[in-house]
Write a protein that holds these residues in place. Sequence first.
Motif, PDB file in Angstrom:
ATOM      1  N   ALA A  33       3.228   3.297   7.802  1.00  0.00           N
ATOM      2  CA  ALA A  33       2.243   3.128   8.959  1.00  0.00           C
ATOM      3  C   ALA A  33       0.675   3.186   8.686  1.00  0.00           C
ATOM      4  O   ALA A  33      -0.030   2.502   9.022  1.00  0.00           O
ATOM      5  N   VAL A  34       0.607   4.299   7.827  1.00  0.00           N
ATOM      6  CA  VAL A  34      -0.816   4.620   7.281  1.00  0.00           C
ATOM      7  C   VAL A  34      -1.409   3.706   6.599  1.00  0.00           C
ATOM      8  O   VAL A  34      -2.401   3.013   6.636  1.00  0.00           O
ATOM      9  N   PHE A  35      -0.512   3.186   5.541  1.00  0.00           N
ATOM     10  CA  PHE A  35      -0.931   2.084   4.599  1.00  0.00           C
ATOM     11  C   PHE A  35      -0.168   0.955   4.661  1.00  0.00           C
ATOM     12  O   PHE A  35       0.653   0.731   3.972  1.00  0.00           O
ATOM     13  N   ALA A  36      -0.536   0.281   5.917  1.00  0.00           N
ATOM     14  CA  ALA A  36       0.053  -0.738   6.260  1.00  0.00           C
ATOM     15  C   ALA A  36       0.146  -1.852   5.255  1.00  0.00           C
ATOM     16  O   ALA A  36       0.998  -2.953   5.215  1.00  0.00           O
ATOM     17  N   ALA A  37      -0.864  -2.097   4.447  1.00  0.00           N
ATOM     18  CA  ALA A  37      -1.125  -3.016   3.542  1.00  0.00           C
ATOM     19  C   ALA A  37      -0.075  -2.919   2.321  1.00  0.00           C
ATOM     20  O   ALA A  37       0.061  -3.974   1.576  1.00  0.00           O
TER      21      ALA A  37
END
Length: 123
Positions: A33-37
């Motif tokens: 979720a934090v690093f969605a990329a």
Amino acid sequence: MKILASIVIGLIAALHLYIAWFEIFAWTTRGPAVFAAFPADLFEPTQAMAANQGLYNGFLAAGLIWSLLIKDPQWHRRIATCFLLFVAIAGIFGAYTVSPRIALVQSVPAVLALLLLWLHRPR
């Protein structure tokens, strides 16, 4: 200046405690979720690497907290300077290798704390 420097050092330590927690315990649950990329399938195979990195962040936080507990003004300044330089250098390296945003989150506060620390003259 001393109180302001201590507050900034405490905030940087808290940030690194959070990063340590995130990388050690929440990499696979909150990471996507934090690093969605990033691809979602990246987190499970890199869990051990993230935990190792989190341990280093924990050491940075521990050193900064330790510096706040040192009563001797000269040793407080020396130990705080050492760990703030570690944080600043890690931020510069992270900005170069991963994302320029890391310098804003890590290096800028560390340099600010160093300036505040060294503008104060211990008696």
